[in-house]
Write a protein that holds these residues in place. Structure first.
Motif, PDB file in Angstrom:
ATOM      1  N   UNK A  51       0.842  -1.196   0.000  1.00  0.00           N
ATOM      2  CA  UNK A  51       0.000   0.000   0.000  1.00  0.00           C
ATOM      3  C   UNK A  51       0.875   1.243   0.000  1.00  0.00           C
ATOM      4  N   UNK A  52       0.240   2.402  -0.127  1.00  0.00           N
ATOM      5  CA  UNK A  52       0.964   3.671  -0.202  1.00  0.00           C
ATOM      6  C   UNK A  52       1.761   3.933   1.070  1.00  0.00           C
ATOM      7  N   UNK A  53       1.172   3.676   2.217  1.00  0.00           N
ATOM      8  CA  UNK A  53       1.866   3.950   3.487  1.00  0.00           C
ATOM      9  C   UNK A  53       3.140   3.118   3.596  1.00  0.00           C
ATOM     10  N   UNK A  54       3.071   1.850   3.223  1.00  0.00           N
ATOM     11  CA  UNK A  54       4.250   0.983   3.280  1.00  0.00           C
ATOM     12  C   UNK A  54       5.307   1.463   2.289  1.00  0.00           C
ATOM     13  N   UNK A  55       4.878   1.879   1.099  1.00  0.00           N
ATOM     14  CA  UNK A  55       5.822   2.381   0.101  1.00  0.00           C
ATOM     15  C   UNK A  55       6.522   3.645   0.600  1.00  0.00           C
ATOM     16  N   UNK A  56       5.744   4.581   1.177  1.00  0.00           N
ATOM     17  CA  UNK A  56       6.339   5.809   1.716  1.00  0.00           C
ATOM     18  C   UNK A  56       7.368   5.511   2.797  1.00  0.00           C
ATOM     19  N   UNK A  57       7.036   4.595   3.705  1.00  0.00           N
ATOM     20  CA  UNK A  57       7.974   4.238   4.777  1.00  0.00           C
ATOM     21  C   UNK A  57       9.248   3.627   4.222  1.00  0.00           C
ATOM     22  N   UNK A  58       9.100   2.736   3.236  1.00  0.00           N
ATOM     23  CA  UNK A  58      10.271   2.085   2.664  1.00  0.00           C
ATOM     24  C   UNK A  58      11.164   3.097   1.945  1.00  0.00           C
ATOM     25  N   UNK A  59      10.567   3.997   1.172  1.00  0.00           N
ATOM     26  CA  UNK A  59      11.350   5.013   0.457  1.00  0.00           C
ATOM     27  C   UNK A  59      12.085   5.906   1.456  1.00  0.00           C
ATOM     28  N   UNK A  60      11.407   6.359   2.489  1.00  0.00           N
ATOM     29  CA  UNK A  60      12.053   7.205   3.502  1.00  0.00           C
ATOM     30  C   UNK A  60      13.198   6.453   4.179  1.00  0.00           C
ATOM     31  N   UNK A  61      12.983   5.189   4.503  1.00  0.00           N
ATOM     32  CA  UNK A  61      14.024   4.406   5.173  1.00  0.00           C
ATOM     33  C   UNK A  61      15.275   4.249   4.314  1.00  0.00           C
ATOM     34  N   UNK A  62      15.113   3.803   3.040  1.00  0.00           N
ATOM     35  CA  UNK A  62      16.323   3.571   2.250  1.00  0.00           C
ATOM     36  C   UNK A  62      16.959   4.870   1.778  1.00  0.00           C
ATOM     37  N   UNK A  63      16.175   5.925   1.640  1.00  0.00           N
ATOM     38  CA  UNK A  63      16.767   7.209   1.261  1.00  0.00           C
ATOM     39  C   UNK A  63      17.624   7.753   2.397  1.00  0.00           C
ATOM     40  N   UNK A  64      17.096   7.711   3.623  1.00  0.00           N
ATOM     41  CA  UNK A  64      17.872   8.155   4.786  1.00  0.00           C
ATOM     42  C   UNK A  64      19.126   7.302   4.981  1.00  0.00           C
ATOM     43  N   UNK A  65      19.025   6.000   4.721  1.00  0.00           N
ATOM     44  CA  UNK A  65      20.129   5.086   4.982  1.00  0.00           C
ATOM     45  C   UNK A  65      21.214   5.111   3.910  1.00  0.00           C
ATOM     46  N   UNK A  66      20.839   5.390   2.653  1.00  0.00           N
ATOM     47  CA  UNK A  66      21.806   5.196   1.577  1.00  0.00           C
ATOM     48  C   UNK A  66      21.941   6.367   0.602  1.00  0.00           C
ATOM     49  N   UNK A  67      20.850   7.000   0.238  1.00  0.00           N
ATOM     50  CA  UNK A  67      20.893   7.944  -0.875  1.00  0.00           C
ATOM     51  C   UNK A  67      21.325   9.357  -0.511  1.00  0.00           C
ATOM     52  N   UNK A  68      21.236   9.727   0.757  1.00  0.00           N
ATOM     53  CA  UNK A  68      21.611  11.094   1.141  1.00  0.00           C
ATOM     54  C   UNK A  68      22.648  11.090   2.250  1.00  0.00           C
ATOM     55  N   UNK A  69      23.330  12.214   2.353  1.00  0.00           N
ATOM     56  CA  UNK A  69      24.172  12.503   3.505  1.00  0.00           C
ATOM     57  C   UNK A  69      23.298  13.367   4.419  1.00  0.00           C
ATOM     58  N   UNK A  70      22.854  12.819   5.527  1.00  0.00           N
ATOM     59  CA  UNK A  70      21.914  13.521   6.387  1.00  0.00           C
ATOM     60  C   UNK A  70      22.473  14.813   6.978  1.00  0.00           C
ATOM     61  N   UNK A  71      23.788  14.966   6.991  1.00  0.00           N
ATOM     62  CA  UNK A  71      24.385  16.192   7.515  1.00  0.00           C
ATOM     63  C   UNK A  71      24.262  17.361   6.540  1.00  0.00           C
ATOM     64  N   UNK A  72      24.270  17.067   5.240  1.00  0.00           N
ATOM     65  CA  UNK A  72      24.318  18.151   4.260  1.00  0.00           C
ATOM     66  C   UNK A  72      23.162  18.164   3.264  1.00  0.00           C
ATOM     67  N   UNK A  73      22.422  17.076   3.150  1.00  0.00           N
ATOM     68  CA  UNK A  73      21.407  16.993   2.111  1.00  0.00           C
ATOM     69  C   UNK A  73      20.006  16.765   2.686  1.00  0.00           C
ATOM     70  N   UNK A  74      19.040  17.153   1.894  1.00  0.00           N
ATOM     71  CA  UNK A  74      17.643  16.909   2.211  1.00  0.00           C
ATOM     72  C   UNK A  74      16.992  16.325   0.963  1.00  0.00           C
TER      73      UNK A  74
END
Length: 88
Positions: A51-74
C-alpha cells in the motif's frame, strides 16, 4: 507496484558550489533574471509494496540510509502508481 521519484538537494544552510557556478555562467550568458540555482540528484526506484503507506515508509528508510548525507542533504519524493501520482 510504485515508482518513487526522489529529489535530493543540499540543505538551505549548505553552500552549493555547482549551483553558484551555473548561476554565474547563466548571468554571463545574459540571463540576468536568474537569482539562484540549486543542483541536486534525482533517483527513480521501482518497488513493490502492499500500500501507499508501506511504500512511503520504505522510500524514507532507504533514502535516509543510503541515498543522502543527512548532515548536508535533504530530499523530497513522489510516488507514482498506475499513472496516478500519490503525494509524499
Amino acid at each position: 507496484m510504485y515508482t518513487a521519484k526522489i529529489y535530493v538537494t543540499y540543505k538551505p544552510s549548505i553552500v552549493d558550489p555547482q549551483g553558484e557556478v551555473i548561476q554565474a555562467a547563466l548571468q554571463r550568458m545574459n540571463y540576468q533574471g536568474i537569482t539562484s540555482v540549486t543542483q541536486g540528484k534525482y533517483f527513480e526506484v521501482n518497488l513493490a509494496a502492499p500500500n501507499v503507506a508501506a511504500a512511503k515508509n520504505e522510500v524514507a528508510d532507504f533514502t535516509d540510509a543510503l541515498l543522502i548525507n543527512q548532515n548536508t542533504e535533504t530530499y523530497r519524493f513522489e510516488l507514482v502508481s498506475n499513472d496516478d501520482e500519490v503525494q509524499s
